[in-house]
Design a protein around this motif. Structure first.
Motif, PDB file in Angstrom:
ATOM      1  N   ARG A   1       0.839  -1.203   0.000  1.00  0.00           N
ATOM      2  CA  ARG A   1       0.000   0.000   0.000  1.00  0.00           C
ATOM      3  C   ARG A   1       0.876   1.257   0.000  1.00  0.00           C
ATOM      4  O   ARG A   1       0.633   2.206  -0.746  1.00  0.00           O
ATOM      5  CB  ARG A   1      -0.934  -0.005   1.204  1.00  0.00           C
ATOM      6  N   GLU A   2       1.912   1.257   0.825  1.00  0.00           N
ATOM      7  CA  GLU A   2       2.831   2.402   0.869  1.00  0.00           C
ATOM      8  C   GLU A   2       3.542   2.590  -0.467  1.00  0.00           C
ATOM      9  O   GLU A   2       3.689   3.717  -0.952  1.00  0.00           O
ATOM     10  CB  GLU A   2       3.860   2.209   1.989  1.00  0.00           C
ATOM     11  N   ALA A   3       3.958   1.482  -1.075  1.00  0.00           N
ATOM     12  CA  ALA A   3       4.642   1.573  -2.371  1.00  0.00           C
ATOM     13  C   ALA A   3       3.706   2.121  -3.443  1.00  0.00           C
ATOM     14  O   ALA A   3       4.097   2.963  -4.258  1.00  0.00           O
ATOM     15  CB  ALA A   3       5.175   0.198  -2.787  1.00  0.00           C
ATOM     16  N   VAL A   4       2.458   1.676  -3.434  1.00  0.00           N
ATOM     17  CA  VAL A   4       1.471   2.169  -4.404  1.00  0.00           C
ATOM     18  C   VAL A   4       1.223   3.657  -4.187  1.00  0.00           C
ATOM     19  O   VAL A   4       1.149   4.440  -5.143  1.00  0.00           O
ATOM     20  CB  VAL A   4       0.159   1.356  -4.314  1.00  0.00           C
ATOM     21  N   GLU A   5       1.102   4.071  -2.939  1.00  0.00           N
ATOM     22  CA  GLU A   5       0.881   5.490  -2.641  1.00  0.00           C
ATOM     23  C   GLU A   5       2.070   6.336  -3.092  1.00  0.00           C
ATOM     24  O   GLU A   5       1.891   7.416  -3.659  1.00  0.00           O
ATOM     25  CB  GLU A   5       0.606   5.682  -1.147  1.00  0.00           C
ATOM     26  N   ARG A   6       3.293   5.854  -2.869  1.00  0.00           N
ATOM     27  CA  ARG A   6       4.489   6.578  -3.327  1.00  0.00           C
ATOM     28  C   ARG A   6       4.492   6.694  -4.843  1.00  0.00           C
ATOM     29  O   ARG A   6       4.759   7.762  -5.402  1.00  0.00           O
ATOM     30  CB  ARG A   6       5.766   5.875  -2.856  1.00  0.00           C
ATOM     31  N   ASN A   7       4.204   5.581  -5.519  1.00  0.00           N
ATOM     32  CA  ASN A   7       4.182   5.601  -6.986  1.00  0.00           C
ATOM     33  C   ASN A   7       3.082   6.513  -7.510  1.00  0.00           C
ATOM     34  O   ASN A   7       3.273   7.202  -8.512  1.00  0.00           O
ATOM     35  CB  ASN A   7       4.010   4.188  -7.543  1.00  0.00           C
TER      36      ASN A   7
ATOM     37  N   ASP B   1       1.931   9.190  -5.965  1.00  0.00           N
ATOM     38  CA  ASP B   1       2.428  10.555  -5.748  1.00  0.00           C
ATOM     39  C   ASP B   1       3.454  10.941  -6.812  1.00  0.00           C
ATOM     40  O   ASP B   1       3.432  12.064  -7.329  1.00  0.00           O
ATOM     41  CB  ASP B   1       3.034  10.701  -4.350  1.00  0.00           C
ATOM     42  N   LEU B   2       4.340  10.006  -7.140  1.00  0.00           N
ATOM     43  CA  LEU B   2       5.343  10.276  -8.177  1.00  0.00           C
ATOM     44  C   LEU B   2       4.670  10.490  -9.536  1.00  0.00           C
ATOM     45  O   LEU B   2       5.061  11.385 -10.296  1.00  0.00           O
ATOM     46  CB  LEU B   2       6.340   9.124  -8.266  1.00  0.00           C
ATOM     47  N   ALA B   3       3.674   9.684  -9.845  1.00  0.00           N
ATOM     48  CA  ALA B   3       2.967   9.834 -11.125  1.00  0.00           C
ATOM     49  C   ALA B   3       2.256  11.181 -11.194  1.00  0.00           C
ATOM     50  O   ALA B   3       2.276  11.854 -12.229  1.00  0.00           O
ATOM     51  CB  ALA B   3       1.977   8.688 -11.313  1.00  0.00           C
ATOM     52  N   ARG B   4       1.634  11.580 -10.095  1.00  0.00           N
ATOM     53  CA  ARG B   4       0.970  12.883 -10.057  1.00  0.00           C
ATOM     54  C   ARG B   4       1.979  14.017 -10.238  1.00  0.00           C
ATOM     55  O   ARG B   4       1.731  14.977 -10.969  1.00  0.00           O
ATOM     56  CB  ARG B   4       0.217  13.059  -8.742  1.00  0.00           C
ATOM     57  N   ALA B   5       3.104  13.898  -9.566  1.00  0.00           N
ATOM     58  CA  ALA B   5       4.143  14.933  -9.681  1.00  0.00           C
ATOM     59  C   ALA B   5       4.680  14.987 -11.112  1.00  0.00           C
ATOM     60  O   ALA B   5       4.903  16.070 -11.660  1.00  0.00           O
ATOM     61  CB  ALA B   5       5.279  14.657  -8.695  1.00  0.00           C
ATOM     62  N   ASN B   6       4.869  13.827 -11.716  1.00  0.00           N
ATOM     63  CA  ASN B   6       5.348  13.775 -13.090  1.00  0.00           C
ATOM     64  C   ASN B   6       4.322  14.387 -14.045  1.00  0.00           C
ATOM     65  O   ASN B   6       4.683  15.137 -14.953  1.00  0.00           O
ATOM     66  CB  ASN B   6       5.655  12.331 -13.493  1.00  0.00           C
ATOM     67  N   ALA B   7       3.051  14.079 -13.837  1.00  0.00           N
ATOM     68  CA  ALA B   7       1.998  14.658 -14.678  1.00  0.00           C
ATOM     69  C   ALA B   7       1.958  16.170 -14.516  1.00  0.00           C
ATOM     70  O   ALA B   7       1.802  16.903 -15.498  1.00  0.00           O
ATOM     71  CB  ALA B   7       0.648  14.035 -14.329  1.00  0.00           C
ATOM     72  N   ARG B   8       2.103  16.634 -13.302  1.00  0.00           N
ATOM     73  CA  ARG B   8       2.109  18.079 -13.051  1.00  0.00           C
ATOM     74  C   ARG B   8       3.302  18.736 -13.749  1.00  0.00           C
ATOM     75  O   ARG B   8       3.182  19.815 -14.330  1.00  0.00           O
ATOM     76  CB  ARG B   8       2.156  18.335 -11.534  1.00  0.00           C
ATOM     77  N   THR B   9       4.461  18.080 -13.700  1.00  0.00           N
ATOM     78  CA  THR B   9       5.650  18.586 -14.386  1.00  0.00           C
ATOM     79  C   THR B   9       5.390  18.701 -15.882  1.00  0.00           C
ATOM     80  O   THR B   9       5.744  19.700 -16.509  1.00  0.00           O
ATOM     81  CB  THR B   9       6.857  17.662 -14.128  1.00  0.00           C
ATOM     82  N   THR B  10       4.759  17.688 -16.446  1.00  0.00           N
ATOM     83  CA  THR B  10       4.451  17.700 -17.877  1.00  0.00           C
ATOM     84  C   THR B  10       3.497  18.838 -18.210  1.00  0.00           C
ATOM     85  O   THR B  10       3.696  19.550 -19.205  1.00  0.00           O
ATOM     86  CB  THR B  10       3.841  16.349 -18.295  1.00  0.00           C
ATOM     87  N   VAL B  11       2.478  19.037 -17.389  1.00  0.00           N
ATOM     88  CA  VAL B  11       1.524  20.129 -17.623  1.00  0.00           C
ATOM     89  C   VAL B  11       2.233  21.472 -17.560  1.00  0.00           C
ATOM     90  O   VAL B  11       2.022  22.346 -18.412  1.00  0.00           O
ATOM     91  CB  VAL B  11       0.362  20.066 -16.599  1.00  0.00           C
ATOM     92  N   LEU B  12       3.083  21.659 -16.566  1.00  0.00           N
ATOM     93  CA  LEU B  12       3.812  22.927 -16.427  1.00  0.00           C
ATOM     94  C   LEU B  12       4.751  23.170 -17.605  1.00  0.00           C
ATOM     95  O   LEU B  12       4.854  24.289 -18.115  1.00  0.00           O
ATOM     96  CB  LEU B  12       4.572  22.957 -15.102  1.00  0.00           C
TER      97      LEU B  12
END
Length: 133
Positions: free
Chosen positions: A29-35, A37-48
């Motif tokens: 569960r922790e690993a999925v949550e980290r991944n 969060d990373l995917a969201r951050a990566n998507a946000r980076t792409t949008v920016l």
């Protein structure tokens, strides 16, 4: 009593296995949550990055329009970039002319084919008694 000790040993093993499974599930569960969060951050980076690229493109187009109108003179260091933009615009215009020519040719061919299709065809006259081959 032997049965009770065997039964308690089995219950103990089941509880240990259950606890190990719960611990592993918590780790997953922790690993999925980290991944996530990373995917969201990566998507946000792409949008920016996309927003930045769009803003730079709009700025460049605005500057180019002003240069074309003669309202803005750029320093000499921009000469290479200006020539590249001019060359790209000429290539786009040449390509558009080629496409127009191809479309025009296609229309002419289609029109000729349509005219041939609609043209009256000579009728065959069969002589009485002549065999048709």
């Amino acid at each position: 009593m032997a049965a009770d000790s065997k039964q308690s040993e089995v219950v103990k093993q089941i509880n240990e296995a259950f606890q190990a499974a719960q611990d592993r599930l918590a780790q997953l569960r922790e690993a999925v949550e980290r991944n996530t969060d990373l995917a969201r951050a990566n998507a946000r980076t792409t949008v920016l990055k996309d927003q930045k690229e769009k803003a730079l493109k709009e700025l460049g187009e605005a500057v180019w329009r002003q240069v074309q109108k003669g309202r803005l003179d750029l320093p000499a260091g921009f000469g290479v970039a200006l020539k590249a933009v001019e060359a790209a615009e000429q290539a786009v215009e040449a390509h558009a002319r080629e496409l127009t020519d191809l479309l025009r040719e296609g229309e002419e061919v289609a029109q000729r084919l349509n005219e041939q299709k609609n043209a009256p065809r000579p009728q065959r006259v069969l002589v009485p008694g002549a065999k048709k081959r």
